[in-house]
Motif scaffolding. Sequence first.
Motif, PDB file in Angstrom:
ATOM      1  N   VAL A  84      -3.452  21.591  72.108  1.00  0.00           N
ATOM      2  CA  VAL A  84      -4.182  21.026  70.980  1.00  0.00           C
ATOM      3  C   VAL A  84      -4.121  19.773  70.985  1.00  0.00           C
ATOM      4  O   VAL A  84      -3.371  18.956  71.504  1.00  0.00           O
ATOM      5  N   ASP A  85      -5.034  19.004  70.003  1.00  0.00           N
ATOM      6  CA  ASP A  85      -5.177  17.644  69.877  1.00  0.00           C
ATOM      7  C   ASP A  85      -3.946  17.002  68.818  1.00  0.00           C
ATOM      8  O   ASP A  85      -3.451  17.880  68.277  1.00  0.00           O
ATOM      9  N   SER A  86      -4.130  15.850  68.826  1.00  0.00           N
ATOM     10  CA  SER A  86      -3.039  15.161  67.890  1.00  0.00           C
ATOM     11  C   SER A  86      -3.315  15.553  66.458  1.00  0.00           C
ATOM     12  O   SER A  86      -2.455  15.915  65.380  1.00  0.00           O
ATOM     13  N   ASN A  87      -4.655  15.768  66.018  1.00  0.00           N
ATOM     14  CA  ASN A  87      -5.050  15.948  64.676  1.00  0.00           C
ATOM     15  C   ASN A  87      -4.542  17.385  64.343  1.00  0.00           C
ATOM     16  O   ASN A  87      -3.741  17.693  63.346  1.00  0.00           O
ATOM     17  N   THR A  88      -4.691  18.331  65.222  1.00  0.00           N
ATOM     18  CA  THR A  88      -4.336  19.705  64.895  1.00  0.00           C
ATOM     19  C   THR A  88      -2.738  19.764  64.901  1.00  0.00           C
ATOM     20  O   THR A  88      -2.330  20.413  64.237  1.00  0.00           O
ATOM     21  N   ALA A  89      -1.896  19.052  65.771  1.00  0.00           N
ATOM     22  CA  ALA A  89      -0.681  19.067  65.965  1.00  0.00           C
ATOM     23  C   ALA A  89       0.147  18.373  64.449  1.00  0.00           C
ATOM     24  O   ALA A  89       0.926  19.032  63.928  1.00  0.00           O
ATOM     25  N   ARG A  90      -0.738  17.446  63.886  1.00  0.00           N
ATOM     26  CA  ARG A  90      -0.097  16.727  62.584  1.00  0.00           C
ATOM     27  C   ARG A  90      -0.470  17.737  61.551  1.00  0.00           C
ATOM     28  O   ARG A  90       0.643  18.019  60.613  1.00  0.00           O
ATOM     29  N   ASP A 106       7.290  15.263  65.951  1.00  0.00           N
ATOM     30  CA  ASP A 106       6.969  14.537  64.751  1.00  0.00           C
ATOM     31  C   ASP A 106       6.997  13.010  64.751  1.00  0.00           C
ATOM     32  O   ASP A 106       6.457  12.136  64.054  1.00  0.00           O
ATOM     33  N   THR A 107       8.024  12.611  65.660  1.00  0.00           N
ATOM     34  CA  THR A 107       8.509  11.174  65.769  1.00  0.00           C
ATOM     35  C   THR A 107       7.400  10.664  66.689  1.00  0.00           C
ATOM     36  O   THR A 107       6.969   9.534  66.216  1.00  0.00           O
ATOM     37  N   GLU A 108       6.929  11.380  67.556  1.00  0.00           N
ATOM     38  CA  GLU A 108       5.928  10.719  68.536  1.00  0.00           C
ATOM     39  C   GLU A 108       4.614  10.434  67.874  1.00  0.00           C
ATOM     40  O   GLU A 108       3.765   9.744  67.998  1.00  0.00           O
ATOM     41  N   LEU A 109       4.151  11.554  66.785  1.00  0.00           N
ATOM     42  CA  LEU A 109       3.181  11.596  66.031  1.00  0.00           C
ATOM     43  C   LEU A 109       3.114  10.657  64.727  1.00  0.00           C
ATOM     44  O   LEU A 109       2.143  10.382  63.976  1.00  0.00           O
ATOM     45  N   GLY A 110       4.510   9.982  64.657  1.00  0.00           N
ATOM     46  CA  GLY A 110       4.695   8.987  63.527  1.00  0.00           C
ATOM     47  C   GLY A 110       4.655   9.771  62.364  1.00  0.00           C
ATOM     48  O   GLY A 110       4.482   9.146  61.114  1.00  0.00           O
TER      49      GLY A 110
END
Length: 114
Positions: A84-90, A106-110
């Motif tokens: 998935v892309d970063s927005n979907t993961a967030r 979660d740390t990688e995505l801030g």
Amino acid sequence: MFDDLPPDLERLEVLRTWHVMWVERIDAKMARLREREAQQARVAAATEERAPDWLIEYGLNRDAIPNAVHTGDCTMAGKRSKGVDSNTARRALAGGVAACTFCRPDTELGILEG
């Protein structure tokens, strides 16, 4: 030295011609094999899929509810993971899907807990 070759020029020319023909056949076969390998390398490079940046792992049930988010290179992600892309993961993490404790997406995505 080695003197097992025919003593006359005519037979030596025949042998040389025969060997030249074989060397040409060998060279042609080598060229075909090199081209085939190069073509296979081009096809492999073109079809090689880039690893996704993020993965969502799904459960075993029929409804396939997401149960974990991973980074794209996490070795703990199961076979039922989809890129998935970063927005979907967030969105998945914000919606309560657990973050992998091994790769810490979660740390990688801030995204901070609490």
